[in-house]
Design a protein around this motif. Structure first.
Motif, short mmCIF file in Angstrom:
data_model
loop_
_atom_site.label_atom_id
_atom_site.label_comp_id
_atom_site.label_asym_id
_atom_site.label_seq_id
_atom_site.Cartn_x
_atom_site.Cartn_y
_atom_site.Cartn_z
N GLY A 22 -7.47 -4.63 4.62
CA GLY A 22 -7.03 -5.31 3.41
C GLY A 22 -6.83 -4.35 2.25
O GLY A 22 -5.89 -4.49 1.46
N PHE A 23 -7.71 -3.34 2.14
CA PHE A 23 -7.58 -2.35 1.08
C PHE A 23 -6.30 -1.54 1.25
O PHE A 23 -5.59 -1.29 0.27
N ALA A 24 -5.98 -1.15 2.47
CA ALA A 24 -4.76 -0.39 2.72
C ALA A 24 -3.52 -1.22 2.37
O ALA A 24 -2.57 -0.70 1.76
N ILE A 25 -3.53 -2.49 2.72
CA ILE A 25 -2.39 -3.35 2.39
C ILE A 25 -2.26 -3.50 0.88
O ILE A 25 -1.17 -3.38 0.31
N GLY A 26 -3.38 -3.76 0.19
CA GLY A 26 -3.35 -3.96 -1.25
C GLY A 26 -2.91 -2.72 -2.01
O GLY A 26 -2.07 -2.79 -2.91
N ILE A 27 -3.45 -1.56 -1.65
CA ILE A 27 -3.08 -0.32 -2.32
C ILE A 27 -1.63 0.04 -2.00
O ILE A 27 -0.89 0.52 -2.87
N ILE A 61 -3.74 -6.17 -7.29
CA ILE A 61 -5.09 -5.92 -7.77
C ILE A 61 -5.96 -7.16 -7.55
O ILE A 61 -7.12 -7.06 -7.13
N ALA A 62 -5.42 -8.34 -7.81
CA ALA A 62 -6.15 -9.58 -7.55
C ALA A 62 -6.43 -9.72 -6.06
O ALA A 62 -7.51 -10.18 -5.66
N TYR A 63 -5.49 -9.31 -5.22
CA TYR A 63 -5.69 -9.33 -3.77
C TYR A 63 -6.83 -8.39 -3.37
O TYR A 63 -7.65 -8.74 -2.52
N LEU A 64 -6.91 -7.22 -3.99
CA LEU A 64 -7.99 -6.27 -3.70
C LEU A 64 -9.35 -6.85 -4.08
O LEU A 64 -10.33 -6.67 -3.35
#
Length: 91
Positions: A22-27, A61-64
């Motif tokens: 999830g972090f990789a997708i968000g960033i 950022i909200a997704y992260l």
């Protein structure tokens, strides 16, 4: 939300894998959307659309934040306690 505490003891690896994905997708989304919105804002007069285009980078950022909240729910109590204390100390 499903519980990842299985009999094989891989719960730590499971929440970490979920968080990193999830972090990789968000960033990745943030790295694409932010420069695009900056270029769009500087290149032309958008009028009414200036505010929405400027706020679009806040979506990844909200997704992260949401991904981090989900990973907190999957952690064991001790790891969750350490993470929450680190967040409180940083704030």
């Amino acid at each position: 939300m499903k519980c990842l505490n299985g009999e094989n003891g891989n719960s730590e690896r499971a929440w970490l894998k979920l968080y990193l994905r999830g972090f990789a997708i968000g960033i990745g989304l943030y790295m694409v959307i932010l420069p695009a919105s900056i270029i769009l804002l500087k290149s032309r007069d958008l009028g009414v659309w200036q505010l929405p285009v400027g706020l679009v980078p806040a979506v990844p950022i909200a997704y992260l934040v949401w991904i981090y909240k989900q990973s907190l729910e999957l952690m064991d109590e001790f790891t969750r306690h350490i993470h929450i204390n680190a967040i409180l100390f940083a704030a």
